[in-house]
Design an enzyme around this catalytic site. Structure first.
Site: not given
Length: 213
Positions: A60-61
């Site tokens: 997840i960025s």
């Protein structure tokens, strides 16, 4: 764990310090609780400005990069958006508060199932989640007003550029998967493509085909 008032203030301050200043983007990122998208022993880091591991070897960025990508897209309320690389679903959830309709495509079926369940639980009814090869986009639903790619390609994929309407914007990381990449904004005009370099980033590579999970 949810975002209390103090944590929300710190979260928004971190976003602003990264250059995320668009009011609509900040409001959407305040409403979408990143803690819903981070599981297991990384959950306590959900509100830090860090990329975190998720299932299927993906990430997840970090919120700062999600905010910059969303801001660069300049999504309008009537827009139809394509996201390539659903991952945790966090980016699509934020886009769903800004756009009319979001189509998000993911090569890992496990992530598709988890994201669909989460979107249902959060009552985000304007997101369509599809298992497929995102490098070819979704020609049946094109053209798109906005396209965001959350995996790095060496060049902007031709099929995706073809599915972007004139006047549309695509945001994606470009570069070698084992080196620092550049976050690029591509604007499609009547006379061709305009490119703007936004920031150095590091994303997982864009891979053709479906995953095994």
């Amino acid at each position: 764990m949810t975002m209390d008032a103090e944590r929300t203030m710190q979260f928004l301050f971190a976003l602003r310090s990264k250059g995320v200043t668009d009011k609509r983007v900040l409001e959407a990122m305040e409403k979408i609780d990143r803690g819903e998208f981070v599981r297991g022993h990384f959950a306590e880091r959900a509100y830090d400005d860090l990329p975190l591991p998720i299932a299927c070897g993906q990430t997840i960025s970090q919120p700062g990069i999600v905010g910059l990508m969303t801001q660069a897209l300049n999504v309008q309320p009537r827009d139809k958006v394509l996201e390539v690389g659903t991952g945790s679903g966090y980016q699509a959830a934020i886009l769903s508060l800004l756009a009319r309709r979001v189509y998000t495509i993911e090569r890992h079926r496990t992530l598709v199932a988890e994201a669909r369940a989460l979107f249902d639980r959060l009552s985000l009814s304007n997101i369509t989640t599809i298992a497929g090869d995102g490098s070819f986009g979704l020609p049946d639903q094109s053209p798109f007003d906005r396209i965001v790619v959350t995996a790095a390609a060496e060049d902007p994929p031709g099929p995706l550029l073809a599915q972007l309407r004139v006047g549309g914007i695509m945001v994606l990381p470009v570069g070698q998967s084992d080196a620092v990449q550049s976050l690029i904004k591509v604007t499609k005009t009547e006379s061709g493509l305009e490119y703007d370099e936004l920031a150095p980033v590091r994303f997982v590579p864009l891979i053709e085909g479906l995953g095994q999970d």
